[in-house]
Design an enzyme around this catalytic site. Sequence first.
Site, short mmCIF file in Angstrom:
data_model
loop_
_atom_site.label_atom_id
_atom_site.label_comp_id
_atom_site.label_asym_id
_atom_site.label_seq_id
_atom_site.Cartn_x
_atom_site.Cartn_y
_atom_site.Cartn_z
N SER A 157 15.22 0.30 0.03
CA SER A 157 15.95 -0.76 -0.88
C SER A 157 17.66 -0.30 -1.42
O SER A 157 18.39 0.66 -0.41
CB SER A 157 15.55 -0.56 -2.11
OG SER A 157 15.73 0.73 -2.62
N LEU A 191 6.34 6.47 -16.49
CA LEU A 191 7.98 6.08 -15.95
C LEU A 191 6.58 4.78 -15.04
O LEU A 191 5.83 5.47 -14.10
CB LEU A 191 8.09 6.49 -15.39
CG LEU A 191 9.50 5.54 -14.07
CD1 LEU A 191 9.96 4.90 -14.46
CD2 LEU A 191 10.43 6.72 -13.02
N GLY A 195 5.98 -2.02 -7.67
CA GLY A 195 6.11 -2.05 -5.96
C GLY A 195 6.79 -0.78 -5.42
O GLY A 195 8.08 -0.53 -5.05
N GLY A 197 6.62 1.30 -3.26
CA GLY A 197 6.94 1.46 -1.02
C GLY A 197 5.51 2.58 -1.11
O GLY A 197 5.22 3.10 -1.35
N TRP A 198 7.35 3.47 -0.41
CA TRP A 198 6.80 5.20 -0.25
C TRP A 198 6.44 5.78 -0.96
O TRP A 198 6.58 7.13 -0.89
CB TRP A 198 7.56 5.26 1.58
CG TRP A 198 6.97 4.20 2.71
CD1 TRP A 198 5.72 4.54 3.14
CD2 TRP A 198 7.84 3.31 2.47
NE1 TRP A 198 5.59 3.79 4.01
CE2 TRP A 198 6.70 2.51 4.37
CE3 TRP A 198 9.07 2.54 2.56
CZ2 TRP A 198 7.01 2.08 4.43
CZ3 TRP A 198 9.28 1.40 3.76
CH2 TRP A 198 8.12 1.04 4.49
N LEU A 218 1.12 -3.28 -3.05
CA LEU A 218 0.16 -4.12 -2.54
C LEU A 218 -0.70 -3.59 -1.03
O LEU A 218 -0.52 -4.48 -0.57
CB LEU A 218 0.36 -5.69 -2.85
CG LEU A 218 -0.05 -6.23 -3.78
CD1 LEU A 218 0.38 -7.32 -4.32
CD2 LEU A 218 -1.30 -6.01 -4.73
N SER A 219 0.60 -3.08 -0.61
CA SER A 219 0.63 -2.72 0.98
C SER A 219 -0.37 -0.96 1.12
O SER A 219 -0.10 -0.06 0.61
CB SER A 219 2.19 -2.19 1.46
OG SER A 219 1.88 -1.67 2.57
N CYS A 387 21.25 -9.47 6.89
CA CYS A 387 20.88 -9.99 5.79
C CYS A 387 22.45 -8.87 5.35
O CYS A 387 23.40 -8.96 4.46
CB CYS A 387 20.29 -8.69 5.20
SG CYS A 387 18.55 -9.50 5.66
#
Length: 422
Positions: A157, A191, A195, A197-198, A218-219, A387
């Site tokens: 991000s 906390l 989403g 992530g890693w 969801l990964s 991007c």
Amino acid sequence: MEAADRAARIVRTVIETLKPGFAVKLWNGERIGPATGPVLTINDQDIVWQVMRRPNLSTLIEMWISKTIDVEDGSLFDFYALPAHGKLRTKLKSLPKLAVLRDLPAVLFSRKQMTARTDLSGRNPFVSGSNRQAIQHHYDISNAFYRLFLDERMVYSCGYFTDFANGIDEAQKDKLDHICRKLRLKPGEKLLDIGCGWGAMLIHAAKNYGVIGHGVSLSEAQTQLARERIRAEGLEDRITIEIKSYAELSGSFDKISSIGMFEHLGLANHAAYFSTIHRLLKPGGIYLHHAITRRDKGSIKKTLRKGPEFKALIKYIFPGGELDTIGMTLGNLEAHGFLVYDVENLREHYARTCRLWAERLHARFDEAIAEVGEAKARLWLLYLTGCSITFERASAQIFQTVVTKRARGPSGLPPTRADLYR
């Protein structure tokens, strides 16, 4: 005259008319344009048929993926940096159409077999909202692939550059700390990172702020590695991660962060999402909303219209993804029981982040090809470069918005935000 020669003459005519400011090298070795600077190489005479058959952005992307077109003596950023000389539409009007039409039939009817395509698009990409399959299309490519260009913590991000000369590792560490300070994290607080992530945010918050962290994703690939990293840090008693939707969560949390996942939700699901956040957040709790937005164009119809660049993005990279505006975000937050306190635009930070990612991927491109194949590696190089340019042009924004659960009385926040920028 051979069809290949006629195709070369068509391309030569177009380039000499448009005068793009960079050189073009044809499949036969001919170079057109400046003797120095970046070179656009055309490796397949079939390019004329492809452009005539479907003259749109997807065709250009597919030609890039298949290496029908490529870059020499520079990068995609070098083409973007070249000064513009007039408008493309105006130049096209001066194109000698009769000369092109004279050669076109022979090229179209004598075309050779098209370069084989690899379908890299997601399933049902234009629906509203990313399902588990769409999330895995993007995030379960290969953890090793992401390691090639992300920072050491694998934060996928926008970074936070206290100095734009900083590297990506420092910028991502500073981003995580910036978010933790905005959330006013305290030891022992619960906390939730939606989403996750890693796991970088949860690990940073647990190690440096003493929180008890929980994440959802969801990964499967990301979650597996995140759990390994949590074990390696000795934080298994402080951090847990589940593979499930945010909507399935129960319980309550002191603080909630959502960093770069909101874009996957789809506009139709925003109300349900904010209602869920409100249900999960304790009274007086803080929610940090970190998300990309589009520009408001004065009407809902104009604002929500998907341009060719965005259609390509959701087709190949983010199936089901949709962006709102910062005005829509704030309106939804207020409508669902939150008080807005801080809104910070990090657009230039994301332009810098994506550029560093693209440059790092380019530097290790042979490894990327070995990991995911040349077609996908080329697609991602194009995506990261695009991007960066999008944020640099201000065609998209990214905001961090801090809100509290609405309640009468003091918010508990300090009177100024000076501590955030120490």
